[in-house]
Motif scaffolding. Structure first.
Motif, mmCIF file in Angstrom:
data_model
loop_
_atom_site.group_PDB
_atom_site.id
_atom_site.type_symbol
_atom_site.label_atom_id
_atom_site.label_comp_id
_atom_site.label_asym_id
_atom_site.label_seq_id
_atom_site.Cartn_x
_atom_site.Cartn_y
_atom_site.Cartn_z
ATOM 1 N N THR A 107 0.818 -1.216 0.000
ATOM 2 C CA THR A 107 0.000 0.000 0.000
ATOM 3 C C THR A 107 0.848 1.260 0.000
ATOM 4 N N THR A 108 1.927 1.251 0.773
ATOM 5 C CA THR A 108 2.746 2.463 0.873
ATOM 6 C C THR A 108 3.399 2.842 -0.448
ATOM 7 N N LEU B 278 1.089 5.320 -1.813
ATOM 8 C CA LEU B 278 0.932 6.526 -1.004
ATOM 9 C C LEU B 278 2.170 7.402 -1.060
ATOM 10 N N TYR B 279 3.338 6.789 -1.181
ATOM 11 C CA TYR B 279 4.583 7.546 -1.108
ATOM 12 C C TYR B 279 5.428 7.305 -2.358
ATOM 13 N N HIS C 129 6.354 -2.966 6.316
ATOM 14 C CA HIS C 129 5.816 -2.010 5.346
ATOM 15 C C HIS C 129 4.405 -1.542 5.687
ATOM 16 N N ALA C 130 3.648 -2.364 6.382
ATOM 17 C CA ALA C 130 2.298 -1.968 6.794
ATOM 18 C C ALA C 130 2.115 -2.287 8.273
ATOM 19 N N VAL D 237 3.083 2.450 10.775
ATOM 20 C CA VAL D 237 2.990 2.961 9.407
ATOM 21 C C VAL D 237 1.540 3.275 9.051
ATOM 22 N N ALA E 289 -0.217 6.923 8.156
ATOM 23 C CA ALA E 289 -0.958 7.162 6.915
ATOM 24 C C ALA E 289 -2.359 7.698 7.196
#
Length: 503
Positions: free
Chosen positions: A72-73, A76-77, A372-373, A377, A381
């Protein structure tokens, strides 16, 4: 006296408020009557859509603001070239105006919209109402589809682009130039959302060539579609070059066969140069599966990435993949065939070495995937983009998990039946003479079947994941419905011919 009274009673003016209310009331009544007639005529589809809506509302309430995954990140980034990030467009647009709750809601609406479009498309091609309704039941009710719609990931948008592209091609009996170009742009855009979308150019071209209309026109339309397909891909790659210096959709297209090849290789017998020998995994590492070999910190290729420039590592990995495929093709083909067959399994289980199926299943607590999630984190977000603190409504989550694990998914044997029915539905295209109705059904069946095969077979070439099987719900199942319609039509025609001879 009577005349005096009557003279005082004036008829309402056409433009008076009372007349306006009467007119609006009549229109509303007509609309209600028309709506009721539509629901009665398509009652089965309406019931399924209502059930799909209820399930999606439950998912929205059960997991707030949305579900987050390992990848997901990236959207987002910064994806760092790992995957195409076309999903960033709609994601950022929604987050600019709302929050993660809205992201999940929009994706659930896309799920309902896909079902509605498929239903209408099948009706236009001549499929019966009950069969068309049954064909949309999987995308409406499959719990794995519901789960991915709640997740901040590009999968639903990829499915929606596939459905939109196929609908553009099939909406009219004869695909014209404009439709070919429009479908090409939409399907090409799918490749910027998920790189496997590159495979969608093949079924579209096959369909346009099979649709005929003269070989010059057919080839011309196919060429126009290819050019239109390439346009969004080229624009994306150009943007990537301007921002990063790399003209590609992602660098994983170069290296992501490594997991498949390394898992299948016989490292005791394969001939490799010394520089690539360290890439060949041990038996214990191979047992972890392609996904682990591709991404895990303990993978044999991690030291290469940390000690050499990326371009040099990519070159070594590409050479390693080529050597495995050239020297041990049967091992690779056998592993690939076993993974392809998993789609048709009776139960939805995880196999050793596969990406854990639990990632696509509802949990009774909010799922996190560190690093990562991780919880930190995800909270960062949601704090930045809004939606509130991650939370789970346990009663709804428990129901959804039970529903999913106890059969709330599309069974493999049903998908196998759809594949066989679709193959039978495409067979009449081999005949020279075919009535127009049957031909239209068979052509649509061909497009949906080849789309399913292209996307799923291409995905399985890299690794097997139940997540990558979900496009079958919007391609293979409709193909099966179209195939059944072709077979039913053929049987009816045969009976009429036999009755005519008997008479």
């Amino acid at each position: 006296m009577i005349s005096r009274v009557s003279s005082q009673v004036k008829p309402a003016s056409v433009d008076s408020p009372a007349a306006t209310r009467l007119t609006r009331g009549g229109q509303l009544s007509r609309w209600r009557a028309a709506g009721t007639a539509v629901v009665r005529r398509h009652w089965l589809a309406a019931v399924l859509l209502a059930a799909g809506l209820v399930l999606r509302v439950l998912v929205l309430l059960a997991y707030r603001p949305a579900l987050f995954y390992i990848d997901t990140t990236r959207y987002l980034y910064n994806a760092e070239g790992m995957d195409p990030v076309g999903y960033k467009g709609p994601l950022r647009a929604i987050l600019l105006m709302a929050n993660f709750n809205a992201v999940a809601a929009v994706q659930h609406l896309l799920g309902l919209a896909m079902a509605a479009v498929i239903y209408l498309l099948l009706l236009r091609r001549g499929v019966s109402r009950w069969l068309a309704a049954l064909a949309i039941a999987p995308v409406l009710l499959d719990a794995y589809q519901l789960q991915i719609e709640q997740m901040v990931m590009p999968d639903v948008w990829f499915e929606a682009l596939i459905v939109a592209g196929l609908a553009i091609l099939l909406w009219a009996p004869k695909p014209g130039w404009r439709r070919a170009v429009a479908a090409g742009v939409v399907l090409g855009t799918s490749a910027t959302v998920a790189q496997v979308g590159e495979a969608m150019v093949l079924p579209a071209v096959i369909y346009l060539l099979a649709a005929g209309g003269g070989w010059r026109r057919a080839i011309g339309r196919a060429a126009a579609l290819c050019a239109a397909f390439a346009l969004p891909v080229a624009l994306y790659c150009t943007g990537s070059y301007l921002l990063t210096g790399d003209f590609f959709l992602s660098h994983t297209g170069v290296t992501s066969f490594y997991g498949r090849m390394a898992a299948a290789a016989d490292c005791a017998t394969i001939r490799l140069p010394p520089a690539e020998r360290g890439m060949c995994p041990t038996s214990a590492q191979q047992a972890q599966g392609p996904d682990w070999l591709e991404y895990a910190d303990g993978s044999p290729i991690r030291p290469y990435y940390s000690g050499l420039p990326r371009d040099e590592v990519d070159s070594l990995i590409s050479d390693f993949n080529h050597r495995v495929l050239a020297q041990q093709p049967l091992r690779v083909l056998g592993a690939y065939a076993r993974d392809v067959g998993k789609l048709f399994a009776l139960t939805r289980d995880g196999s050793p070495g596969d990406t854990p199926i639990a990632r696509w299943q509802f949990q009774t607590t909010f799922p996190y995937y560190p690093p990562h999630a991780s919880e930190a984190v995800v909270k960062t977000a949601t704090g930045r983009y809004g939606g509130g603190k991650p939370a789970v409504w346990r009663p709804a989550a428990a129901f959804l998990r039970s529903y999913q694990l106890d059969g709330g998914y599309t069974p493999g044997p049903l998908l196998a039946m759809c594949a066989l029915a679709a193959l039978a539905g495409c067979a009449p295209l081999l005949r020279r003479r075919l009535d127009p109705g049957t031909r239209q059904l068979a052509l649509a069946c061909l497009l949906f079947l080849t789309s399913a095969a292209s996307v799923i077979l291409a995905s399985d070439a890299f690794e097997f994941s139940w997540r990558y099987q979900l496009p079958a719900l919007v391609t293979l199942v409709p193909a099966g419905a179209l195939g059944i319609s072709v077979v039913i039509g053929w049987l009816r025609t045969r009976r009429r011919v036999q009755s005519g001879h008997a008479g």
